[in-house]
Design a protein around this motif. Sequence first.
Motif, PDB file in Angstrom:
ATOM      1  N   ALA A   1      37.345  34.287  39.025  1.00 49.27           N
ATOM      2  CA  ALA A   1      36.541  34.888  40.098  1.00 49.27           C
ATOM      3  C   ALA A   1      37.393  35.786  40.999  1.00 49.27           C
ATOM      4  O   ALA A   1      36.904  36.771  41.560  1.00 49.27           O
ATOM      5  CB  ALA A   1      35.865  33.795  40.921  1.00 49.27           C
ATOM      6  N   CYS A   2      38.673  35.451  41.123  1.00 51.25           N
ATOM      7  CA  CYS A   2      39.562  36.310  41.930  1.00 51.25           C
ATOM      8  C   CYS A   2      39.596  37.728  41.363  1.00 51.25           C
ATOM      9  O   CYS A   2      39.644  38.715  42.104  1.00 51.25           O
ATOM     10  CB  CYS A   2      40.977  35.730  41.968  1.00 51.25           C
ATOM     11  SG  CYS A   2      41.096  34.182  42.868  1.00 51.25           S
ATOM     12  N   GLU A   3      39.583  37.838  40.038  1.00 46.95           N
ATOM     13  CA  GLU A   3      39.598  39.165  39.417  1.00 46.95           C
ATOM     14  C   GLU A   3      38.289  39.912  39.644  1.00 46.95           C
ATOM     15  O   GLU A   3      38.277  41.139  39.707  1.00 46.95           O
ATOM     16  CB  GLU A   3      39.893  39.049  37.918  1.00 46.95           C
ATOM     17  CG  GLU A   3      41.355  39.086  37.569  1.00 46.95           C
ATOM     18  CD  GLU A   3      42.075  40.319  38.132  1.00 46.95           C
ATOM     19  OE1 GLU A   3      41.573  41.439  37.972  1.00 46.95           O
ATOM     20  OE2 GLU A   3      43.141  40.157  38.754  1.00 46.95           O
ATOM     21  N   ILE A   4      37.191  39.171  39.736  1.00 50.51           N
ATOM     22  CA  ILE A   4      35.914  39.832  40.052  1.00 50.51           C
ATOM     23  C   ILE A   4      35.973  40.401  41.463  1.00 50.51           C
ATOM     24  O   ILE A   4      35.463  41.485  41.742  1.00 50.51           O
ATOM     25  CB  ILE A   4      34.737  38.845  39.902  1.00 50.51           C
ATOM     26  CG1 ILE A   4      34.655  38.340  38.457  1.00 50.51           C
ATOM     27  CG2 ILE A   4      33.415  39.517  40.293  1.00 50.51           C
ATOM     28  CD1 ILE A   4      33.673  37.197  38.257  1.00 50.51           C
ATOM     29  N   ALA A   5      36.636  39.669  42.361  1.00 44.14           N
ATOM     30  CA  ALA A   5      36.746  40.136  43.747  1.00 44.14           C
ATOM     31  C   ALA A   5      37.435  41.499  43.825  1.00 44.14           C
ATOM     32  O   ALA A   5      37.174  42.296  44.725  1.00 44.14           O
ATOM     33  CB  ALA A   5      37.503  39.113  44.595  1.00 44.14           C
TER      34      ALA A   5
ATOM     35  N   LEU B   1      35.311  44.565  44.377  1.00 49.56           N
ATOM     36  CA  LEU B   1      34.502  44.679  45.595  1.00 49.56           C
ATOM     37  C   LEU B   1      35.181  45.615  46.589  1.00 49.56           C
ATOM     38  O   LEU B   1      36.379  45.901  46.480  1.00 49.56           O
ATOM     39  CB  LEU B   1      34.337  43.310  46.257  1.00 49.56           C
ATOM     40  CG  LEU B   1      33.661  42.194  45.462  1.00 49.56           C
ATOM     41  CD1 LEU B   1      33.378  41.015  46.381  1.00 49.56           C
ATOM     42  CD2 LEU B   1      32.381  42.678  44.820  1.00 49.56           C
ATOM     43  N   PRO B   2      34.426  46.084  47.588  1.00 53.08           N
ATOM     44  CA  PRO B   2      35.071  46.827  48.681  1.00 53.08           C
ATOM     45  C   PRO B   2      36.203  45.984  49.276  1.00 53.08           C
ATOM     46  O   PRO B   2      36.093  44.749  49.354  1.00 53.08           O
ATOM     47  CB  PRO B   2      33.934  47.024  49.689  1.00 53.08           C
ATOM     48  CG  PRO B   2      32.689  46.989  48.865  1.00 53.08           C
ATOM     49  CD  PRO B   2      32.969  46.010  47.746  1.00 53.08           C
ATOM     50  N   ALA B   3      37.269  46.645  49.680  1.00 55.91           N
ATOM     51  CA  ALA B   3      38.489  45.935  50.084  1.00 55.91           C
ATOM     52  C   ALA B   3      38.240  44.892  51.169  1.00 55.91           C
ATOM     53  O   ALA B   3      38.773  43.776  51.104  1.00 55.91           O
ATOM     54  CB  ALA B   3      39.535  46.946  50.549  1.00 55.91           C
ATOM     55  N   ASP B   4      37.435  45.232  52.170  1.00 59.26           N
ATOM     56  CA  ASP B   4      37.206  44.282  53.275  1.00 59.26           C
ATOM     57  C   ASP B   4      36.539  43.009  52.779  1.00 59.26           C
ATOM     58  O   ASP B   4      36.916  41.894  53.177  1.00 59.26           O
ATOM     59  CB  ASP B   4      36.329  44.925  54.363  1.00 59.26           C
ATOM     60  CG  ASP B   4      37.089  45.995  55.127  1.00 59.26           C
ATOM     61  OD1 ASP B   4      38.323  46.063  54.961  1.00 59.26           O
ATOM     62  OD2 ASP B   4      36.451  46.749  55.877  1.00 59.26           O
TER      63      ASP B   4
ATOM     64  N   SER C   1      39.014  40.994  50.540  1.00 63.30           N
ATOM     65  CA  SER C   1      40.081  40.351  51.323  1.00 63.30           C
ATOM     66  C   SER C   1      39.553  39.143  52.081  1.00 63.30           C
ATOM     67  O   SER C   1      40.192  38.082  52.118  1.00 63.30           O
ATOM     68  CB  SER C   1      40.689  41.351  52.306  1.00 63.30           C
ATOM     69  OG  SER C   1      41.275  42.414  51.596  1.00 63.30           O
ATOM     70  N   ARG C   2      38.381  39.281  52.690  1.00 64.34           N
ATOM     71  CA  ARG C   2      37.812  38.161  53.457  1.00 64.34           C
ATOM     72  C   ARG C   2      37.581  36.951  52.546  1.00 64.34           C
ATOM     73  O   ARG C   2      37.983  35.824  52.872  1.00 64.34           O
ATOM     74  CB  ARG C   2      36.494  38.600  54.104  1.00 64.34           C
ATOM     75  CG  ARG C   2      35.790  37.511  54.882  1.00 64.34           C
ATOM     76  CD  ARG C   2      34.512  38.034  55.541  1.00 64.34           C
ATOM     77  NE  ARG C   2      33.652  38.761  54.620  1.00 64.34           N
ATOM     78  CZ  ARG C   2      32.854  38.185  53.715  1.00 64.34           C
ATOM     79  NH1 ARG C   2      32.815  36.874  53.627  1.00 64.34           N
ATOM     80  NH2 ARG C   2      32.082  38.909  52.907  1.00 64.34           N
ATOM     81  N   LEU C   3      36.972  37.199  51.402  1.00 67.83           N
ATOM     82  CA  LEU C   3      36.685  36.091  50.477  1.00 67.83           C
ATOM     83  C   LEU C   3      37.973  35.440  49.965  1.00 67.83           C
ATOM     84  O   LEU C   3      38.070  34.209  49.859  1.00 67.83           O
ATOM     85  CB  LEU C   3      35.857  36.601  49.290  1.00 67.83           C
ATOM     86  CG  LEU C   3      34.394  36.937  49.593  1.00 67.83           C
ATOM     87  CD1 LEU C   3      33.770  37.720  48.442  1.00 67.83           C
ATOM     88  CD2 LEU C   3      33.600  35.658  49.867  1.00 67.83           C
TER      89      LEU C   3
ATOM     90  N   GLY D   1      44.466  43.801  50.543  1.00 67.60           N
ATOM     91  CA  GLY D   1      44.744  43.215  51.848  1.00 67.60           C
ATOM     92  C   GLY D   1      45.204  44.204  52.911  1.00 67.60           C
ATOM     93  O   GLY D   1      45.600  45.330  52.622  1.00 67.60           O
ATOM     94  N   THR D   2      45.133  43.712  54.153  1.00 71.38           N
ATOM     95  CA  THR D   2      45.617  44.482  55.300  1.00 71.38           C
ATOM     96  C   THR D   2      46.557  43.586  56.106  1.00 71.38           C
ATOM     97  O   THR D   2      46.804  42.436  55.723  1.00 71.38           O
ATOM     98  CB  THR D   2      44.445  44.902  56.219  1.00 71.38           C
ATOM     99  OG1 THR D   2      43.845  43.706  56.747  1.00 71.38           O
ATOM    100  CG2 THR D   2      43.414  45.710  55.446  1.00 71.38           C
ATOM    101  N   ALA D   3      47.008  44.111  57.216  1.00 76.22           N
ATOM    102  CA  ALA D   3      47.901  43.319  58.068  1.00 76.22           C
ATOM    103  C   ALA D   3      47.258  41.981  58.444  1.00 76.22           C
ATOM    104  O   ALA D   3      47.957  40.980  58.644  1.00 76.22           O
ATOM    105  CB  ALA D   3      48.253  44.120  59.317  1.00 76.22           C
TER     106      ALA D   3
END
Lengths: 282, 202
Positions: B127-131, B134-137, B140-142, B167-169
């Motif tokens: 599932a991580c690869e499916i993420a 997705l749009p980056a935000d 990253s949240r999930l 990811g972001t800061a």
Amino acid sequence: MDDTQQITEDEFKRLADFLYRRTGMVFTETKRYYVERRIIERIVATSSRSFAGYFAYLRSETRNEVEHLINAFTVNETYFYREDHQLACLSSDLLKERVTAKRPGDTIRIWSVPCSTGEEPYSIAIWLLENWKDVDAYDIEIVGSDIDTRVLEAAAEGIFGKRALMRLSPELIERYFHGLDDERWQILEDLRQSVRFSRVNLIETKETRPQGRFDVIFCRNVLIYFDDESRRIAAENLYDNLLPGGFICLGHTESMSRISPLFEVCRYSGAIVYRRPQELRA
Amino acid sequence: MPLIRKPASPPETPAPDDRNIAEMLIEGSDDERWTAARRTTLLPEALPLLTTALSKERIARVREAIFTALAKMGSSESAAVIIPYLRSDDAAQRTAALDALRAMPGAAAVHLPGLLKDADADVRLLACEIARVLPADDASRLLEELIERELNPNVCAAAIEVLAETGTAASLKVLGQCATRFPEEPFLAFAIKTARDRIGSR
């Protein structure tokens, strides 16, 4: 960010990983300077304030930025005898295999898609006339297709400038073109009549199916631009358009193995191509 | 000039009659099932037909066409048909299902929170690869939420690899906490350092 700045090693790796996953293009550290300059050009062109901002913009697939970036890395110019190692493979290996199940006089069908303004299908025709000893023994049908009807009109007209002919010797130009003026040459009428052009969108099965099945398909530097869903559909359409045992040639940065498990990889001395299996695999 | 223009060759595989697609999809030859799978989305009852066909199909290329048809439908319901194949014992089937879900990011996203909480660590890992699509935000949240609760270091590593791209800061704190939770996993420390370097390089 202005065009005098640089990107860091980690930023380079982050972008290189993304591009590999999205397109299959591989950029190693040895290409860093080349890649960096083009990324910075795109950062400036998109008015991004930082690499991070640009990378987020790129991933969001806004305004076809992936396509713009790929274009910055690739040679979009089309010309005669481009990637001629594949043409050599066609005459030395692929057609040799294809004719084993054919008789003299049978049809060999070759498809150039997308064909843009015709350089590739005409190159195939000239190459075969010059380099394949059995060219007279078979009826060879060459089809060029593109989604853009304007380029197809230009392809049918067959008028080219100096840059398009830069890889052809003066003898070949003399043999297959006639000069219109100092800057333009037109493919001879007989050769123009040897290539049929048609409009096709590769991801529309109702448009690809009527093209029939081919012995060899040249589909270079287009799948790289598609998203995952479009690539899957295009690969299945191409599979349908190949005869069993038929071959597909992609651009040198592309790999069908990343796109679809439907095809077999065939390694020849001059090129890696993909084949529709003769027998079904469970 | 021996090359001569040939008249257009007729298509060698005429399109099947829509009335026969349902029948062909289940009972046809390999070629017929392949062709039918590629045309089933034209039918109103496509989803139940494809669901049944996928459960019975044993030929890899026909399965591929069924997965593509489901991806083309792009609905939450068609994604739900694919998801059970992420649990397959057959690696080729798991990969095919993953690729199909990645080709329908909007539809797959609906199921992603559940997949990231699945009892099966292998499913969470895939599932991580499916993420990633997705749009980056959103991704990253999930993934940050997953990393905070995840006990399996391999799943964490899969999430961190994707987070290195999306990811972001704001992701750095979660990464730091993950490093302290798994001090005995050197590969995870390496993955976290790589992700932090990439995210935090500016």
